[in-house]
Structure formats: structure tokens, C-alpha cells
Enzyme design. Structure first.
Site, short mmCIF file in Angstrom:
data_model
loop_
_atom_site.label_atom_id
_atom_site.label_comp_id
_atom_site.label_asym_id
_atom_site.label_seq_id
_atom_site.Cartn_x
_atom_site.Cartn_y
_atom_site.Cartn_z
N TYR A 31 0.83 -1.21 0.00
CA TYR A 31 0.00 0.00 0.00
C TYR A 31 0.86 1.26 0.00
O TYR A 31 2.09 1.19 0.19
CB TYR A 31 -0.95 0.00 1.21
CG TYR A 31 -0.29 0.34 2.53
CD1 TYR A 31 0.55 -0.56 3.18
CD2 TYR A 31 -0.48 1.59 3.12
CE1 TYR A 31 1.16 -0.24 4.38
CE2 TYR A 31 0.12 1.92 4.33
CZ TYR A 31 0.94 1.00 4.96
OH TYR A 31 1.55 1.33 6.14
N LYS A 144 6.47 -2.12 1.85
CA LYS A 144 5.33 -1.46 2.52
C LYS A 144 4.13 -2.40 2.43
O LYS A 144 3.21 -2.23 1.63
CB LYS A 144 5.05 -0.10 1.88
CG LYS A 144 4.22 0.81 2.78
CD LYS A 144 4.31 2.25 2.33
CE LYS A 144 3.31 3.17 3.01
NZ LYS A 144 3.39 3.20 4.46
N GLU A 177 13.02 2.18 13.76
CA GLU A 177 12.09 3.23 13.29
C GLU A 177 10.91 3.27 14.23
O GLU A 177 10.85 2.52 15.20
CB GLU A 177 11.64 2.92 11.85
CG GLU A 177 10.88 1.62 11.72
CD GLU A 177 10.37 1.33 10.30
OE1 GLU A 177 10.29 2.24 9.46
OE2 GLU A 177 10.02 0.16 10.05
N LEU A 201 11.25 0.86 6.77
CA LEU A 201 10.67 1.36 5.52
C LEU A 201 11.46 2.61 5.13
O LEU A 201 11.68 3.49 5.98
CB LEU A 201 9.20 1.73 5.75
CG LEU A 201 8.51 2.21 4.47
CD1 LEU A 201 8.24 1.04 3.54
CD2 LEU A 201 7.20 2.91 4.81
N1 PMP Z 1 8.01 3.49 8.82
C1 PMP Z 1 6.81 2.89 8.98
C2 PMP Z 1 6.75 1.58 9.72
C3 PMP Z 1 5.64 3.46 8.47
O1 PMP Z 1 4.45 2.84 8.62
C4 PMP Z 1 5.73 4.72 7.80
C5 PMP Z 1 4.50 5.39 7.27
N2 PMP Z 1 3.79 4.58 6.40
C6 PMP Z 1 6.99 5.31 7.67
C7 PMP Z 1 8.10 4.67 8.18
C8 PMP Z 1 7.14 6.63 6.97
O2 PMP Z 1 7.02 6.49 5.57
P1 PMP Z 1 6.55 7.70 4.63
O3 PMP Z 1 7.38 8.87 4.98
O4 PMP Z 1 6.79 7.20 3.27
O5 PMP Z 1 5.09 7.92 4.94
#
Ligand code: PMP
Length: 285
Positions: A31, A144, A177, A201
Site C-alpha cells: 500500500y 510497505k 524506526e 521502511l
Molecule cells: N516506517 C513505517 C513503519 C511506516 O508505517 C511509515 C508510514 N507509512 C513510515 C516509516 C514513513 O514512511 P513515509 O514517509 O513514506 O510515509
């Protein structure tokens, strides 16, 4: 609300999941959440590139370009008269009789619909409280994926503790993270964040931030840091598409800095909104 289902638009009430959709049964899908500010996409092309990356890594047979996803997302915005907010988009491996192996012929399901995302101004002004939590997720956090059970359980743990985000660590010397964010620290004027590998991610906002740091001549290091370093940092903040940049003012009840959002964090936040017309980052970090 109109929902994009594969190539067609349907009413919200008609948009239902087949009981044998593999996304529903196995979390077998990927997603994206994408922001739309003041009538414009923010970093759309980067989100679509990452979507293709996740699809490829998960071996889901779907090509974002061939299926005109960008054009359909523009239609979605138009049909729903969106000016500010975002879009949730997911692609699963499709519907098939329940069985673990991939179906012989994959027919992925795409759905996308508008999200009413607001700017989190209160959290940005006051900062957020966080906890630390053992990272018990799988080792392909770079995909993701729809499998967010570890993330949602840990987010709830943070809320139950009176915090709003949990910061994951694999062991004492390895912070990864947040449960739905990437984590940055500021140490002696230098930003530090985790390398883009299988443990995290590679957030689009994380990459945006590193490019912004370049532009502002703020030095950064991409390296693993420990729980101790995290808690001793001068500043800490988390990033994501919906959180944008949120200062962290406490971790496990320990104050960060003087317990208010830090100067470098605030500088980065100020610049964030100047950039909302960007659709593609200049370089991959
Ligand atoms: N890490 C995780 C586990 C997340 O769920 C997200 C947000 N979806 C992020 C990092 C940040 O990613 P982004 O900046 O692409 O939204």
C-alpha cells in the site's frame, strides 16, 4: 465518496472486499499513503516508484505504469473534489481459493480512496511523547506490506502508556524506526537516521528530509544508533506522510533536550511547507 476499484470508480457502499481476497486473508498486498496539499500532489512520483518496488519485492504481478495508476489517481482526486488531504492506495495479489502458494494466474486487486488527512499542527507545536518497544516484526520492513499487526500492536502499547508513538529497537544498540514513522536524532548539530535497509521502511518523508538537510547545509549521517544515543540526543523527531515532521519531547518519560521541540527540528518543519509542490525528489538517498 467514490472509490477506485481496479480501473473503475464505484460508490463507497459498493466497495466491498471479497472474502477470498488474499489481502484480506493473508495480508498479501502492499500500500501507499500519499498527500495532496492545496490542489497538488506531494512527492507522488516517489510514492509510485516505491509502490512498484514493494510490488516487485512481494512478487505481485502488477505494473504501475502499464495500469495508468497515476492517471487514475488524478481522476480520483477530480471525482471527489479533493483540495487538501490524501489518498490510500492498496494492491493485493487478488482473489483466489484460499491456499498459501501464489495463484497460477495473478489478478491483483487495486483500491484507492480519499483520506481526510489534516496537518498535525498541535503535535508539531508541542512535540509528542513516545515509548521504546522491542522490534518483533519480520525482516522485510522495506516492503510497505499490508501486514501491520506488529505495528498496530505496538502503536496501541504507546497509546496505553499515554504516548502517541513507539520507537522500535532490535536490541540495545540498534534503534530502527517508529511504529508508523522514521526516526531522526540530532547530535552536536548533525542529523542521524537509520540506513535504508531491510530493517526499516525507506520513508518518502525520510528521503525528503535528507534532501532538505542537503539544501540547508545541515550535516547528516546515515547509521545505526543505540537506545542510549537516542535518549541522550539533543533533539529527536519522527517523520511520515501523515505525521510530516513531529518533534519528540520525551522517550519513556525521559525529557529530550529541555522537553520542547528543538531548533533544528523547527527549522526543518518551517521549510517543509515551502516545498509542497514537489512531485519528485532530485536524488535517491
Ligand atoms: N516506517 C513505517 C513503519 C511506516 O508505517 C511509515 C508510514 N507509512 C513510515 C516509516 C514513513 O514512511 P513515509 O514517509 O513514506 O510515509
Amino acid at each position: 465518496m467514490l472509490v477506485l476499484h481496479n480501473q473503475t470508480f464505484i460508490d463507497r457502499d459498493e466497495a466491498v472486499v471479497d472474502i477470498e481476497d488474499r489481502g484480506y486473508q493473508f495480508g498479501d498486498g502492499v500500500y501507499e499513503v500519499i498527500r495532496y496539499y492545496d490542489g497538488q500532489w506531494f512527492l507522488l512520483d516517489d510514492h509510485l516508484d516505491r509502490l512498484q518496488y514493494s510490488l516487485n519485492e512481494a512478487e505481485i504481478d502488477f505494473d504501475v505504469q502499464v495500469n495508468n495508476v497515476k492517471a487514475r489517481l488524478n481522476d480520483l482526486i477530480e471525482h471527489n473534489h479533493i483540495q487538501d488531504g490524501g489518498v490510500y492506495l492498496q494492491i493485493t495479489r487478488g482473489v483466489a481459493p484460499r491456499n498459501h502458494p501464489y495463484p497460477d494466474k495473478q489478478a491483483p486487486t487495486l483500491i484507492a480512496y480519499p483520506l481526510n488527512l489534516k496537518r498535525p499542527l498541535d503535535d508539531q507545536q508541542n512535540g509528542i511523547h513516545t515509548i521504546t518497544a522491542k522490534d518483533f516484526r519480520w525482516l522485510r520492513c522495506d516492503i510497505k506490506s499490508l501486514n501491520l499487526l506488529g505495528n498496530v500492536m505496538t502503536k496501541q502499547k504507546a497509546l496505553n502508556a499515554g504516548a502517541s508513538e513507539a520507537i522500535f529497537y532490535r536490541d540495545e544498540i540498534h534503534v530502527t524506526e517508529g511504529s508508523s514513522t522514521n526516526v531522526f536524532i540530532v547530535r552536536d548539530g548533525t542529523l542521524v537516521t537509520h540506513p535504508a535497509d531491510h530493517y526499516i521502511l525507506n520513508g518518502i518523508t525520510r528521503r525528503y528530509l535528507l534532501n532538505l538537510a542537503d539544501k540547508l547545509n545541515i550535516p547528516y549521517q546515515i547509521e545505526v544508533f543505540s537506545l542510549n544515543t537516542l535518549k541522550q540526543a539533543d533533539e529527536v523527531f519522527v517523520t511520515s506522510t501523515s505525521a510530516e515532521i513531529k518533534p519528540v519531547v520525551s522517550i519513556d518519560d525521559k525529557k529530550i533536550g529541555d522537553g520542547t521541540p528543538g531548533t533544528i527540528t523547527n527549522t526543518l518543519l518551517e521549510h517543509y511547507f515551502d516545498d509542497i509542490n514537489i512531485t519528485k525528489l532530485p536524488e535517491d538517498v
